[in-house]
Design a protein around this motif. Sequence first.
Motif, short mmCIF file in Angstrom:
data_model
loop_
_atom_site.label_atom_id
_atom_site.label_comp_id
_atom_site.label_asym_id
_atom_site.label_seq_id
_atom_site.Cartn_x
_atom_site.Cartn_y
_atom_site.Cartn_z
N LYS A 174 -16.83 45.33 -9.25
CA LYS A 174 -16.51 44.08 -8.55
C LYS A 174 -16.40 44.78 -7.01
O LYS A 174 -15.57 45.41 -6.84
CB LYS A 174 -15.04 43.62 -8.92
N THR A 201 -20.62 40.87 -6.53
CA THR A 201 -20.06 40.77 -5.19
C THR A 201 -18.55 40.03 -5.52
O THR A 201 -18.62 39.10 -6.24
CB THR A 201 -20.89 39.99 -4.49
N CYS A 202 -17.50 40.52 -4.61
CA CYS A 202 -16.54 39.85 -4.63
C CYS A 202 -16.37 39.25 -2.98
O CYS A 202 -15.12 38.94 -2.74
CB CYS A 202 -15.38 40.49 -5.16
N ASP A 204 -16.03 36.84 -1.09
CA ASP A 204 -15.78 35.27 -1.35
C ASP A 204 -16.30 34.76 -0.22
O ASP A 204 -17.02 33.53 0.04
CB ASP A 204 -14.35 34.69 -1.30
N LEU A 207 -20.83 34.75 0.46
CA LEU A 207 -21.53 34.74 -0.58
C LEU A 207 -23.06 35.06 -0.51
O LEU A 207 -23.55 35.71 -1.28
CB LEU A 207 -21.05 33.50 -1.12
N MET A 211 -24.90 38.00 -2.05
CA MET A 211 -25.83 37.83 -3.13
C MET A 211 -27.09 38.42 -3.01
O MET A 211 -27.65 38.70 -4.25
CB MET A 211 -25.86 36.48 -3.61
N ALA A 218 -21.37 37.23 -9.19
CA ALA A 218 -20.07 37.12 -8.31
C ALA A 218 -19.13 37.24 -9.20
O ALA A 218 -18.78 36.18 -10.13
CB ALA A 218 -20.24 36.03 -7.37
N VAL A 220 -15.40 36.21 -8.18
CA VAL A 220 -14.72 35.73 -7.00
C VAL A 220 -13.50 34.55 -7.24
O VAL A 220 -13.88 33.89 -8.33
CB VAL A 220 -15.38 35.13 -5.82
N TRP A 234 -26.01 30.90 -6.79
CA TRP A 234 -26.34 32.24 -7.48
C TRP A 234 -27.80 31.69 -8.01
O TRP A 234 -28.84 32.22 -8.13
CB TRP A 234 -25.51 32.72 -8.54
#
Length: 315
Positions: A174, A201-202, A204, A207, A211, A218, A220, A234
Amino acid sequence: MPAISNYRGIIPAISCPFTPNHRIDEPALRKLASWLAGHEGVVAIMTNGHTGEVFSLTPAERAEVTRIVADELKGLARPVPVISSIVCEGLADAAEHARAAVEAGAVALDVMPPHHWLRFGFTPGHALQYFEAIHQAAPSADLVCHVYPAWTRASYSSQLLADLARLPYLQAFKVGQRDMNKYARDIQAIREADASKAILTCHDEYLLASMVQGVDGALVGFATFIPQLIIDLWNAVKAGDLKRAMAVQAVITPLKDAVYGGGEPTGEAHARMKGGMYLAGVLDDATVRPPTEAPNAKEVEALRAAVKQAGLLKR
């Protein structure tokens, strides 16, 4: 064999609803977990993250949150496993929390760095011992490495991330470096060490930008509020449809600004997120636990405008 077969997609870090007298609201938590799991594209749900106000929860309450969510999700036609964060300071308490989380129904554990590292730093050996202690306490659970921002003293080097990627029981990362140069280097280091490990991904507040760096989805807190928008983003990224992705991000951005205020996640940002969830009809009560403060009138109006432009306003 990993306990979770698929980390690739969207994993909401679930908010924890409270009653007006600050107790865990079990019916509301069950309703939220079920609603999130009903979104195609949500591949797991994480309890006890920052969005879940974990620092306000006692050890018993953390296990209770996981128990409620895991119980609500068991038996679904499409399995949605539960990950629980481990937010501790030493090996012994981390082992206790890990055992409690697995007993409560978690099949994977998100390992945050001990927070005294933020002040005093750490060595790679400290981190490796910490992960090993948690694995020994809960050997059936996958571990997820929670990567903190590059500007903190709890930031992991690219070499350490590669060493962690080689651990057979660690299945996902993460990643939230908040430094795009380091983010790219770290992704490369993890891929070169073991390309089978999922990278989520975290960021937030970044994004789309995060990404498109070659990640697998993600994990999040923002997805506890707007799961479908993040799933749509996504899916557009996976399809290589940048025009569509930019259009979805354009809807997300006002929501992001209203929640995060142009900065990183904070306790008050999580309170604003609950306020947005209330306006969108996702929660019936936006109570947060003190000392976190509820949004003020100006912030509520900003949230209302952002939720309205997204077509989500219910209140």
